[in-house]
Design an enzyme around this catalytic site. Structure first.
Site, PDB file in Angstrom:
ATOM      1  N   ALA A 178       0.802  -1.216   0.000  1.00  0.00           N
ATOM      2  CA  ALA A 178       0.000   0.000   0.000  1.00  0.00           C
ATOM      3  C   ALA A 178       0.832   1.262   0.000  1.00  0.00           C
ATOM      4  O   ALA A 178       0.308   2.340  -0.254  1.00  0.00           O
ATOM      5  CB  ALA A 178      -0.935   0.016   1.218  1.00  0.00           C
ATOM      6  N   CYS A 179       2.129   1.158   0.285  1.00  0.00           N
ATOM      7  CA  CYS A 179       2.876   2.380   0.533  1.00  0.00           C
ATOM      8  C   CYS A 179       4.318   2.255   0.098  1.00  0.00           C
ATOM      9  O   CYS A 179       4.978   1.284   0.409  1.00  0.00           O
ATOM     10  CB  CYS A 179       2.814   2.721   2.021  1.00  0.00           C
ATOM     11  SG  CYS A 179       3.680   4.242   2.439  1.00  0.00           S
ATOM     12  N   GLY A 180       4.802   3.289  -0.595  1.00  0.00           N
ATOM     13  CA  GLY A 180       6.178   3.279  -1.039  1.00  0.00           C
ATOM     14  C   GLY A 180       7.139   3.955  -0.100  1.00  0.00           C
ATOM     15  O   GLY A 180       8.346   3.757  -0.199  1.00  0.00           O
ATOM     16  N   CYS A 209       6.313   4.394   3.464  1.00  0.00           N
ATOM     17  CA  CYS A 209       5.923   4.139   4.846  1.00  0.00           C
ATOM     18  C   CYS A 209       7.139   3.760   5.673  1.00  0.00           C
ATOM     19  O   CYS A 209       7.986   2.976   5.256  1.00  0.00           O
ATOM     20  CB  CYS A 209       4.906   3.005   4.911  1.00  0.00           C
ATOM     21  SG  CYS A 209       3.362   3.369   4.065  1.00  0.00           S
ATOM     22  N   HIS A 216       2.779   1.896  -6.044  1.00  0.00           N
ATOM     23  CA  HIS A 216       4.158   2.356  -6.237  1.00  0.00           C
ATOM     24  C   HIS A 216       4.968   1.298  -6.970  1.00  0.00           C
ATOM     25  O   HIS A 216       5.875   1.616  -7.750  1.00  0.00           O
ATOM     26  CB  HIS A 216       4.804   2.700  -4.897  1.00  0.00           C
ATOM     27  CG  HIS A 216       4.812   1.571  -3.916  1.00  0.00           C
ATOM     28  ND1 HIS A 216       5.877   0.715  -3.784  1.00  0.00           N
ATOM     29  CD2 HIS A 216       3.876   1.147  -3.031  1.00  0.00           C
ATOM     30  CE1 HIS A 216       5.613  -0.188  -2.860  1.00  0.00           C
ATOM     31  NE2 HIS A 216       4.401   0.052  -2.388  1.00  0.00           N
TER      32      HIS A 216
END
Length: 277
Positions: free
Chosen positions: A116-118, A120, A190
């Site tokens: 979900a996150c590049g 984080c 991402h």
């Protein structure tokens, strides 16, 4: 290579009709991948298997750790195995070309990346402001409104995994006239961007000037950052932008278009590149 989709049991409940039906469903595969430079890990993220070399190369490029695809001499899947003894292909090792060293170390993180996150878990906000080597703001590309409005539909036509599962994002890089040069899908938005940058970097040197990055998700900070580092002057997103994405786009000189659907879109930075605005 691991599977892109798999079949799982499902029980579907229709409350209004009081119907319960059990049957298999197709879902997107999500597995970890570790990218190493030599024997040193640089990232671990959750991704959809496939195009792993594009993902690894694109990540090294968009994180500013290398400047060109030519900086990598070779890539290979390590022979890691799962609990059943079968190879997982979940570790990619990149070997740098002779005389090449990483331009910057891997970003310090406090936790493993998820799909979900590049960015984080980055140790500080300053650490995620990876400097671009390119003057993206000076790119003179001119963009037609009709072309920008049509990019999400063109991207959607090239999302076979989403068609089967509804569970993956997509990214593509297009020419100013709307031709999609490359499209990749992944559970991580991402990751999808890294995959398209990595794929194009094999064919042409950065910057990816006069190009448009189109994404099926929201326009988040890491999406705009990756565009800036790759030298892409425009980003088109189906979803909403975030405040940091707008701020970075304005600072970097990237044309940021969001809420692109049904012939409409909103421009949040550099509208002067769009013909008629």
């Amino acid at each position: 290579m691991g599977r892109v989709t798999t079949r799982v049991p499902r029980t579907r409940v229709d409350v209004a009709r009081e119907v319960v039906v059990g049957r298999p469903d197709t879902v997107a595969v999500e597995e970890p991948v570790e990218v190493r430079v030599g024997e040193s890990p640089v990232t671990t993220t959750m991704r959809t298997p496939g195009d792993d070399f594009d993902l690894a190369l694109g990540h090294l490029l968009t994180e500013g750790m290398i400047g060109s695809a030519h900086d990598v001499a070779a890539m290979m899947h390590c022979t890691d195995v799962g609990p059943d003894g079968s190879p997982t292909f979940n570790v990619v090792e990149a070997t740098l070309s002779p005389g090449v060293a990483l331009l910057r170390p891997a970003r310090e993180r406090t936790e493993t990346m998820t799909s979900a996150c590049g960015v984080c878990g980055s140790a500080s906000l300053d650490a995620v402001r990876t400097a671009s080597r390119f003057d993206v703001a000076a790119d003179p590309v001119a963009l037609e409104p009709a072309v920008l409005a049509g990019l999400p539909d063109a991207l959607r036509e090239r999302q076979p995994v989403f068609e089967r599962t509804g569970g993956v994002h997509a990214a593509g890089v297009a020419t100013p006239d709307g031709e999609l040069l490359v499209v990749r899908e992944d559970v991580g938005r991402h990751n999808a961007v890294d995959k398209v940058v990595g794929a194009l970097a094999r064919e042409r040197e950065l910057p990816l000037a006069a190009a448009v990055l189109v994404v099926s998700a929201r326009a988040s900070f890491e999406i705009v950052q990756k565009a800036a580092v790759a030298g892409i002057p425009a980003v088109v997103a189906v979803g909403a932008p975030t405040s940091l994405a707008v701020e970075l786009a304005a600072d970097a000189g990237i044309t940021l278009v969001a809420f692109t659907r049904e012939g409409r879109f909103s421009v949040y930075a550099r509208p002067d590149r769009i013909v008629g605005l």
